[in-house]
Design a protein around this motif. Structure first.
Motif, mmCIF file in Angstrom:
data_model
loop_
_atom_site.group_PDB
_atom_site.id
_atom_site.type_symbol
_atom_site.label_atom_id
_atom_site.label_comp_id
_atom_site.label_asym_id
_atom_site.label_seq_id
_atom_site.Cartn_x
_atom_site.Cartn_y
_atom_site.Cartn_z
ATOM 1 N N UNK A 1 26.325 -2.407 49.487
ATOM 2 C CA UNK A 1 25.601 -2.777 48.277
ATOM 3 C C UNK A 1 24.159 -3.164 48.601
ATOM 4 N N UNK A 2 23.994 -4.021 49.591
ATOM 5 C CA UNK A 2 22.678 -4.493 50.012
ATOM 6 C C UNK A 2 22.586 -4.406 51.530
ATOM 7 N N UNK A 3 21.379 -4.086 52.011
ATOM 8 C CA UNK A 3 21.192 -3.891 53.443
ATOM 9 C C UNK A 3 20.235 -4.938 54.026
ATOM 10 N N UNK A 4 20.400 -5.171 55.310
ATOM 11 C CA UNK A 4 19.562 -6.134 56.026
ATOM 12 C C UNK A 4 18.075 -5.831 55.804
ATOM 13 N N UNK A 5 17.324 -6.854 55.427
ATOM 14 C CA UNK A 5 15.888 -6.707 55.236
ATOM 15 C C UNK A 5 15.468 -6.341 53.828
ATOM 16 N N UNK A 6 16.410 -5.951 52.968
ATOM 17 C CA UNK A 6 16.053 -5.627 51.589
ATOM 18 C C UNK A 6 15.662 -6.902 50.833
ATOM 19 N N UNK A 7 14.743 -6.757 49.891
ATOM 20 C CA UNK A 7 14.356 -7.871 49.037
ATOM 21 C C UNK A 7 15.056 -7.751 47.687
ATOM 22 N N UNK A 8 15.581 -8.870 47.208
ATOM 23 C CA UNK A 8 16.246 -8.902 45.907
ATOM 24 C C UNK A 8 15.649 -10.016 45.060
ATOM 25 N N UNK A 9 15.848 -9.920 43.765
ATOM 26 C CA UNK A 9 15.379 -10.957 42.844
ATOM 27 C C UNK A 9 16.579 -11.767 42.352
ATOM 28 N N UNK A 10 16.425 -13.079 42.409
ATOM 29 C CA UNK A 10 17.486 -13.990 41.989
ATOM 30 C C UNK A 10 17.066 -14.697 40.703
ATOM 31 N N UNK A 11 17.952 -14.672 39.709
ATOM 32 C CA UNK A 11 17.715 -15.385 38.459
ATOM 33 C C UNK A 11 18.189 -16.825 38.630
ATOM 34 N N UNK A 12 17.251 -17.746 38.770
ATOM 35 C CA UNK A 12 17.588 -19.150 39.038
ATOM 36 C C UNK A 12 18.101 -19.883 37.801
ATOM 37 N N UNK A 13 17.912 -19.291 36.619
ATOM 38 C CA UNK A 13 18.361 -19.945 35.381
ATOM 39 C C UNK A 13 19.738 -19.459 34.939
ATOM 40 N N UNK A 14 20.318 -18.497 35.671
ATOM 41 C CA UNK A 14 21.560 -17.853 35.230
ATOM 42 C C UNK A 14 22.701 -18.838 35.018
ATOM 43 N N UNK A 15 22.748 -19.884 35.848
ATOM 44 C CA UNK A 15 23.884 -20.800 35.793
ATOM 45 C C UNK A 15 23.497 -22.198 35.339
ATOM 46 N N UNK A 16 22.422 -22.284 34.573
ATOM 47 C CA UNK A 16 22.033 -23.593 34.037
ATOM 48 C C UNK A 16 23.027 -24.059 32.979
ATOM 49 N N UNK A 17 23.531 -23.120 32.170
ATOM 50 C CA UNK A 17 24.442 -23.473 31.079
ATOM 51 C C UNK A 17 25.842 -22.919 31.280
#
Length: 204
Positions: free
Chosen positions: A56-72
């Motif tokens: 799915x994801x490989x070493x060194x790849x950059x991904x974006x994380x949604x930091x608000x996803x689990x606020x509620x």
């Protein structure tokens, strides 16, 4: 008389252009500010470290994380999350971006997890996963039933031969307070993140 009228019209036009220019500049500033706030507080770029999430994801790849996803809401099964490892009480905090781990949520708080013959059982029922993963050759500590605490998640690597996940007794406990957010995008190449090959409907 006509000259004065023309001068007045030109002055009004200049004032109107100036007002529109100021309004446009303010709108641009607001858009930039909103974009900055979103990037600063809602999103976080994280680099994948290691081969645990292949293919799915490989070493060194950059991904974006949604930091608000689990606020509620809480993480759901099959979500890919980014989190900090659990530190022992006597350890000095050294957490930074290089410490961030990325894994797939399998077990939710309060559930009972066991792995037999490469299959995952939750609360006594075998779960059918949406993606084609490698068969697990080792259940690790999940060979015996594990009961998750009310703030604890059981995570697996997408590379199921890589046991750097909740099957490993030395692996971090994934507590909700340590979860940064949901991994939503791969940046290069830009794409949504799901998993390896999707299973056919007939196999679900």
């Amino acid at each position: 008389m006509n000259l004065k009228f023309e001068e007045d019209r030109k002055r009004e036009r200049r004032i109107q252009i100036l007002k529109e220019s100021i309004r446009f500049i303010i709108e641009i500033i607001v858009v930039i500010l909103i974009a900055w706030l979103i990037v600063e507080f809602a999103l976080k770029k994280v680099s994948v470290i290691g081969s645990a999430m292949e293919t799915t994801l490989y070493n060194g790849e950059d991904v974006m994380v949604n930091k608000t996803a689990y606020m509620l809401i809480s993480p759901k099964r099959n979500s890919i999350i980014a989190f900090y490892p659990e530190q022992k009480e006597d350890e000095q905090s050294t957490l930074d971006d290089s410490s961030i781990l990325i894994r797939r949520v399998i077990g939710l708080p309060g559930e009972k997890i066991v792995i037999r013959d490469g299959n995952i059982y939750i609360n006594g029922e075998k779960i059918e996963e949406s993606y084609e993963f490698q068969k697990m050759l080792s259940a690790g500590r999940a060979g015996s039933e594990i009961t998750l605490a009310e703030d604890e998640y059981f995570v697996l690597s997408d590379n199921r031969s890589d046991m750097d996940d909740s099957r490993n007794t030395a692996f971090t406990k994934v507590k909700k307070e340590n979860i940064i957010g949901k991994v939503i995008l791969r940046l290069n190449p830009f794409s949504l993140i799901g998993g390896p090959e999707q299973k056919e409907e007939s196999e679900k």
